[in-house]
Motif scaffolding. Structure first.
Motif, PDB file in Angstrom:
ATOM      1  N   ALA A 354       0.774  -1.061  -0.138  1.00 59.71           N
ATOM      2  CA  ALA A 354       0.014  -0.031  -0.072  1.00 59.71           C
ATOM      3  C   ALA A 354       0.776   1.246  -0.146  1.00 59.71           C
ATOM      4  O   ALA A 354       1.798   1.245   0.437  1.00 59.71           O
ATOM      5  CB  ALA A 354      -1.035  -0.020   1.257  1.00 59.71           C
ATOM      6  N   ASN A 355       0.323   2.109  -0.665  1.00 60.42           N
ATOM      7  CA  ASN A 355       1.019   3.693  -0.519  1.00 60.42           C
ATOM      8  C   ASN A 355       0.899   4.152   0.757  1.00 60.42           C
ATOM      9  O   ASN A 355      -0.236   4.056   1.170  1.00 60.42           O
ATOM     10  CB  ASN A 355       0.337   4.413  -1.535  1.00 60.42           C
ATOM     11  N   PRO A 356       2.071   4.460   1.442  1.00 59.78           N
ATOM     12  CA  PRO A 356       1.931   5.079   2.945  1.00 59.78           C
ATOM     13  C   PRO A 356       1.066   5.943   3.067  1.00 59.78           C
ATOM     14  O   PRO A 356       0.527   6.297   4.457  1.00 59.78           O
ATOM     15  CB  PRO A 356       3.538   5.354   3.164  1.00 59.78           C
ATOM     16  N   SER A 357       0.251   6.695   2.111  1.00 55.16           N
ATOM     17  CA  SER A 357      -0.359   7.936   2.222  1.00 55.16           C
ATOM     18  C   SER A 357      -1.763   7.530   1.723  1.00 55.16           C
ATOM     19  O   SER A 357      -2.627   8.300   1.908  1.00 55.16           O
ATOM     20  CB  SER A 357       0.019   9.146   1.517  1.00 55.16           C
ATOM     21  N   CYS A 358      -2.067   6.379   1.369  1.00 52.28           N
ATOM     22  CA  CYS A 358      -3.375   5.953   1.192  1.00 52.28           C
ATOM     23  C   CYS A 358      -4.346   5.842   2.202  1.00 52.28           C
ATOM     24  O   CYS A 358      -4.094   5.326   3.340  1.00 52.28           O
ATOM     25  CB  CYS A 358      -3.292   4.458   0.473  1.00 52.28           C
ATOM     26  N   PRO A 359      -5.634   6.717   2.088  1.00 49.01           N
ATOM     27  CA  PRO A 359      -6.445   6.752   3.429  1.00 49.01           C
ATOM     28  C   PRO A 359      -7.261   5.387   3.454  1.00 49.01           C
ATOM     29  O   PRO A 359      -7.763   5.304   4.229  1.00 49.01           O
ATOM     30  CB  PRO A 359      -7.286   8.070   2.823  1.00 49.01           C
ATOM     31  N   TRP A 360      -6.913   4.465   2.416  1.00 48.39           N
ATOM     32  CA  TRP A 360      -7.917   3.431   2.525  1.00 48.39           C
ATOM     33  C   TRP A 360      -7.106   1.928   2.897  1.00 48.39           C
ATOM     34  O   TRP A 360      -7.682   1.028   3.686  1.00 48.39           O
ATOM     35  CB  TRP A 360      -8.525   3.074   1.269  1.00 48.39           C
ATOM     36  N   HIS A 361      -5.776   2.026   2.406  1.00 50.32           N
ATOM     37  CA  HIS A 361      -5.100   0.730   2.515  1.00 50.32           C
ATOM     38  C   HIS A 361      -3.977   0.904   3.375  1.00 50.32           C
ATOM     39  O   HIS A 361      -3.253  -0.379   3.552  1.00 50.32           O
ATOM     40  CB  HIS A 361      -4.870   0.051   1.222  1.00 50.32           C
ATOM     41  N   SER A 362      -3.385   2.073   3.860  1.00 50.82           N
ATOM     42  CA  SER A 362      -2.172   2.044   4.412  1.00 50.82           C
ATOM     43  C   SER A 362      -2.461   1.989   5.966  1.00 50.82           C
ATOM     44  O   SER A 362      -3.131   2.831   6.707  1.00 50.82           O
ATOM     45  CB  SER A 362      -1.530   3.439   4.128  1.00 50.82           C
ATOM     46  N   PRO A 363      -1.617   1.170   6.667  1.00 51.30           N
ATOM     47  CA  PRO A 363      -1.506   1.028   8.109  1.00 51.30           C
ATOM     48  C   PRO A 363      -1.223   2.440   8.831  1.00 51.30           C
ATOM     49  O   PRO A 363      -1.863   2.722   9.753  1.00 51.30           O
ATOM     50  CB  PRO A 363      -0.844  -0.055   8.443  1.00 51.30           C
ATOM     51  N   ALA A 365      -1.559   5.341   7.743  1.00 49.75           N
ATOM     52  CA  ALA A 365      -2.565   6.397   7.735  1.00 49.75           C
ATOM     53  C   ALA A 365      -3.806   5.976   8.445  1.00 49.75           C
ATOM     54  O   ALA A 365      -4.419   6.892   9.048  1.00 49.75           O
ATOM     55  CB  ALA A 365      -3.006   6.559   6.221  1.00 49.75           C
ATOM     56  N   LEU A 366      -4.007   4.924   8.540  1.00 52.18           N
ATOM     57  CA  LEU A 366      -5.339   4.450   9.713  1.00 52.18           C
ATOM     58  C   LEU A 366      -5.016   4.628  10.993  1.00 52.18           C
ATOM     59  O   LEU A 366      -5.680   5.027  11.658  1.00 52.18           O
ATOM     60  CB  LEU A 366      -5.358   3.008   9.224  1.00 52.18           C
ATOM     61  N   GLU A 367      -3.621   4.662  11.244  1.00 50.96           N
ATOM     62  CA  GLU A 367      -3.286   5.015  12.760  1.00 50.96           C
ATOM     63  C   GLU A 367      -3.747   6.479  12.892  1.00 50.96           C
ATOM     64  O   GLU A 367      -4.011   6.393  14.368  1.00 50.96           O
ATOM     65  CB  GLU A 367      -1.766   4.658  12.965  1.00 50.96           C
ATOM     66  N   GLN A 368      -3.832   7.553  12.177  1.00 54.93           N
ATOM     67  CA  GLN A 368      -4.047   8.522  12.555  1.00 54.93           C
ATOM     68  C   GLN A 368      -5.562   9.021  12.422  1.00 54.93           C
ATOM     69  O   GLN A 368      -5.860  10.195  12.678  1.00 54.93           O
ATOM     70  CB  GLN A 368      -3.178   9.624  11.476  1.00 54.93           C
ATOM     71  N   LEU A 369      -6.214   8.222  11.819  1.00 54.62           N
ATOM     72  CA  LEU A 369      -7.801   8.600  11.601  1.00 54.62           C
ATOM     73  C   LEU A 369      -8.376   9.070  12.873  1.00 54.62           C
ATOM     74  O   LEU A 369      -8.240   8.473  13.909  1.00 54.62           O
ATOM     75  CB  LEU A 369      -8.379   7.385  10.997  1.00 54.62           C
ATOM     76  N   PRO A 370      -9.085  10.165  12.632  1.00 54.81           N
ATOM     77  CA  PRO A 370      -9.739  10.450  13.982  1.00 54.81           C
ATOM     78  C   PRO A 370     -10.904   9.905  14.240  1.00 54.81           C
ATOM     79  O   PRO A 370     -11.790  10.165  15.545  1.00 54.81           O
ATOM     80  CB  PRO A 370     -10.176  11.935  13.800  1.00 54.81           C
ATOM     81  N   ASP A 371     -11.579   9.148  13.484  1.00 60.55           N
ATOM     82  CA  ASP A 371     -12.801   8.152  13.741  1.00 60.55           C
ATOM     83  C   ASP A 371     -12.745   7.185  12.676  1.00 60.55           C
ATOM     84  O   ASP A 371     -12.003   6.908  11.772  1.00 60.55           O
ATOM     85  CB  ASP A 371     -13.981   9.104  13.441  1.00 60.55           C
ATOM     86  N   ALA A 416      -9.665  13.736  19.816  1.00 63.31           N
ATOM     87  CA  ALA A 416     -10.562  12.676  18.861  1.00 63.31           C
ATOM     88  C   ALA A 416      -9.794  11.126  19.305  1.00 63.31           C
ATOM     89  O   ALA A 416      -8.649  11.207  19.695  1.00 63.31           O
ATOM     90  CB  ALA A 416     -10.480  12.715  17.402  1.00 63.31           C
ATOM     91  N   GLU A 417     -10.777  10.247  19.489  1.00 70.30           N
ATOM     92  CA  GLU A 417     -10.029   8.829  19.877  1.00 70.30           C
ATOM     93  C   GLU A 417      -9.534   8.210  18.586  1.00 70.30           C
ATOM     94  O   GLU A 417     -10.522   7.943  17.428  1.00 70.30           O
ATOM     95  CB  GLU A 417     -11.169   8.059  20.252  1.00 70.30           C
ATOM     96  N   THR A 418      -8.138   8.308  18.176  1.00 67.93           N
ATOM     97  CA  THR A 418      -7.782   7.596  17.089  1.00 67.93           C
ATOM     98  C   THR A 418      -7.519   6.133  17.117  1.00 67.93           C
ATOM     99  O   THR A 418      -7.427   5.497  18.308  1.00 67.93           O
ATOM    100  CB  THR A 418      -6.396   8.248  16.462  1.00 67.93           C
ATOM    101  N   GLN A 419      -7.410   5.346  15.998  1.00 69.60           N
ATOM    102  CA  GLN A 419      -6.721   4.018  15.991  1.00 69.60           C
ATOM    103  C   GLN A 419      -5.561   3.604  16.812  1.00 69.60           C
ATOM    104  O   GLN A 419      -5.579   2.735  17.616  1.00 69.60           O
ATOM    105  CB  GLN A 419      -6.795   3.375  14.690  1.00 69.60           C
ATOM    106  N   GLY A 420      -4.659   4.534  16.772  1.00 72.43           N
ATOM    107  CA  GLY A 420      -3.315   4.220  17.481  1.00 72.43           C
ATOM    108  C   GLY A 420      -2.633   3.269  16.968  1.00 72.43           C
ATOM    109  O   GLY A 420      -3.159   2.331  15.992  1.00 72.43           O
ATOM    110  N   PRO A 421      -1.248   3.021  17.081  1.00 69.31           N
ATOM    111  CA  PRO A 421      -0.615   2.080  16.713  1.00 69.31           C
ATOM    112  C   PRO A 421      -0.925   0.667  17.218  1.00 69.31           C
ATOM    113  O   PRO A 421      -1.637   0.363  17.951  1.00 69.31           O
ATOM    114  CB  PRO A 421       0.814   2.302  17.177  1.00 69.31           C
ATOM    115  N   VAL A 422      -0.512  -0.509  16.221  1.00 72.10           N
ATOM    116  CA  VAL A 422      -1.012  -1.785  16.477  1.00 72.10           C
ATOM    117  C   VAL A 422       0.085  -2.259  17.308  1.00 72.10           C
ATOM    118  O   VAL A 422       1.190  -2.380  17.219  1.00 72.10           O
ATOM    119  CB  VAL A 422      -0.842  -2.596  15.173  1.00 72.10           C
ATOM    120  N   ARG A 423      -0.360  -2.646  18.455  1.00 73.06           N
ATOM    121  CA  ARG A 423       0.270  -3.314  19.571  1.00 73.06           C
ATOM    122  C   ARG A 423      -0.379  -4.694  20.016  1.00 73.06           C
ATOM    123  O   ARG A 423      -0.933  -5.281  19.274  1.00 73.06           O
ATOM    124  CB  ARG A 423       0.267  -2.465  20.773  1.00 73.06           C
ATOM    125  N   GLY A 424      -0.063  -5.161  21.189  1.00 72.83           N
ATOM    126  CA  GLY A 424      -0.517  -6.445  21.581  1.00 72.83           C
ATOM    127  C   GLY A 424      -0.150  -7.469  21.063  1.00 72.83           C
ATOM    128  O   GLY A 424       0.945  -7.533  20.250  1.00 72.83           O
TER     129      GLY A 424
END
Length: 447
Positions: A354-363, A365-371, A416-424
């Motif tokens: 995925a392109n790092p800036s893609c709003p649909w497929h980039s992990p 970009a998803l991390e920064q989404l506000p909702d 805003a509650e963002t997705q945040g980085p993938v942990r766990g």
């Protein structure tokens, strides 16, 4: 003081300590996330000239009259639909069934003036989108929380089904919920005291992630569900599997659900082997058909949710899989189970990164989404290059502690509650796969 009636905060639950060998049992994670929300119009009016004040007073009176008229017609909006995203509307409880010592299913139908009997455009849009919820109000405390409706049952006889739908003629206007009463949960406790014929007040629908667009051309969706988190998992399965069948072709995706509960009685639809044997291995769905033991019965066999699970298994035996995990039996979702689910079903599709800036497929970009409101992002196009772009999906839904243990906690940023980085656990698995040179694109959605 009057409490506001809109939920904007899903927090309020302390997260478990970091796990060493695995996530904590579900019984230490179950908390109900209910919080009052901000009141509308909290700003302080500016001082103005008398004429301006008179205009403001007149506008306020007109707004008040309009609100009264809306209340008289059942909270009607411009299209007088049975649901509104801006005000609460009345629904009557038409069925209530206890499915375990702590959980029950509710079926509600539009009630009051203007309810009508035709199809609901709002519900049609929500079901076509796939992942959605409604707010349920506790009128005494004037608080609300989000509940995810179960998918609409299939009509009797569709594709060999055994008649899951007991009210085919209501044009899909009945909503069904799986509710677990949680100690200290204001809304779940309130709902547990209601009976058939009582009213509830709903607002919505609120659309979540667009799983179809985020998946793109990828072939696998894996869902980790804790407790009532099974509802969005079934929404996604119905959207991707049944939706593809209705368009005239077999599904091009495999959906695997790992469902964790505290007690065996909550594992609705779980099959039991014949001959008095114990429950099937929790990863039985990954075995070949010839290896699956003969099934005698299922836990909670008469519940709507169990019917829906069996219907998905019957309609899509090669594309829908579910595994059960129960705290009281000493089983929990482990890394091996997640890997089995990720590698099961359809063969993985090799997609370009995925392109790092893609709003649909980039992990990233998803991390920064506000909702999770993907419906408002449809004007943003995918910027990935190459054919067949997309991402396999790893979804996590359940109590805050469950989501944090497997996917990492969500992060509050700029109000805003963002997705945040993938942990766990999922973060560890993906990191190990990257070290092995496996560049498969997985997108983790925290619901």
């Amino acid at each position: 003081m009057r409490q506001p009636d809109k939920t904007v905060l899903r927090g309020g639950t302390s997260l478990p300590r970091p796990f060493a060998s695995g996530p904590p049992p579900l019984q230490h994670q179950l908390r109900e996330r209910e919080a009052p929300a901000r009141a509308a119009g909290t700003g302080t009016p500016k001082r103005g000239r008398p004429r301006s004040r008179a205009l403001l007073v007149g506008a306020g009176l007109c707004a008040g009259v309009g609100a009264c008229l809306a209340l008289l017609r059942g909270g009607g909006g411009p299209d007088n639909d049975i649901l509104s995203a801006t005000d609460f509307r009345a629904f009557a409880i038409v069925a209530r069934e206890a499915v375990s010592p702590s959980a029950f299913e509710l079926a509600v139908r539009a009630d009051g003036p203007g309810a009508g009997s035709g199809p609901s455009p709002a519900l049609a849009r929500a079901r076509a989108h796939g992942l959605w919820s409604v707010e349920v109000k506790q009128p005494q405390l004037q608080i609300a929380r989000h509940y995810t409706p179960l998918p609409s049952p299939r009509r009797c006889g569709d594709d060999g089904d055994d008649g899951d739908d007991d009210d085919d003629d209501d044009n899909g206007r009945t909503l069904r919920f799986l509710v677990r009463r949680v100690a200290g949960g204001e809304v779940s406790t309130y709902l547990s005291k209601l009976r058939v014929g009582d009213r509830v007040w709903l607002r919505g629908p609120h659309l979540g992630f667009d799983v179809g667009r985020r998946r793109g051309g990828a072939g696998n969706v894996v869902f980790l569900a804790g407790g009532t988190g099974i509802a969005p998992a079934l929404q996604i399965a119905a959207r991707l599997l049944d939706g593809g069948s209705e368009q005239g072709g077999p599904p091009d995706v495999s959906v695997s659900i790992l469902w964790a509960n505290r007690y065996a009685a909550d594992a609705l639809g779980r099959p039991q082997a014949r001959g008095g044997a114990s429950s099937l291995p929790r990863w039985w769905w990954s075995l070949g058909r010839s290896q699956v033991p003969e099934i005698a019965e299922a836990a909670g066999a008469d519940s709507v949710l169990a019917h829906q699970i069996r219907g998905l298994q019957r309609r899509h035996p090669d594309h829908f899989h579910i595994a059960y995990f129960v705290d009281d039996e000493g089983t929990a979702i482990g890394a091996r189970d997640v890997r089995l689910a990720c590698d099961s079903g359809a063969s993985p599709v090799q997609l370009p990164p995925a392109n790092p800036s893609c709003p649909w497929h980039s992990p990233a970009a998803l991390e920064q989404l506000p909702d999770d409101k993907d419906a408002g992002r449809h004007r943003e196009g995918c910027v990935c290059r190459g054919p067949g772009v997309g991402a396999d999906l790893l979804c996590v839904s359940g109590p805050d502690g469950f989501v944090a243990a497997y996917g990492g906690p969500k992060v509050w940023r700029d109000g805003a509650e963002t997705q945040g980085p993938v942990r766990g656990m999922l973060g560890q698995i993906l990191a190990e796969e990257e070290e092995k040179g496996n560049m498969r694109n997985w997108l983790v959605l925290k619901l």
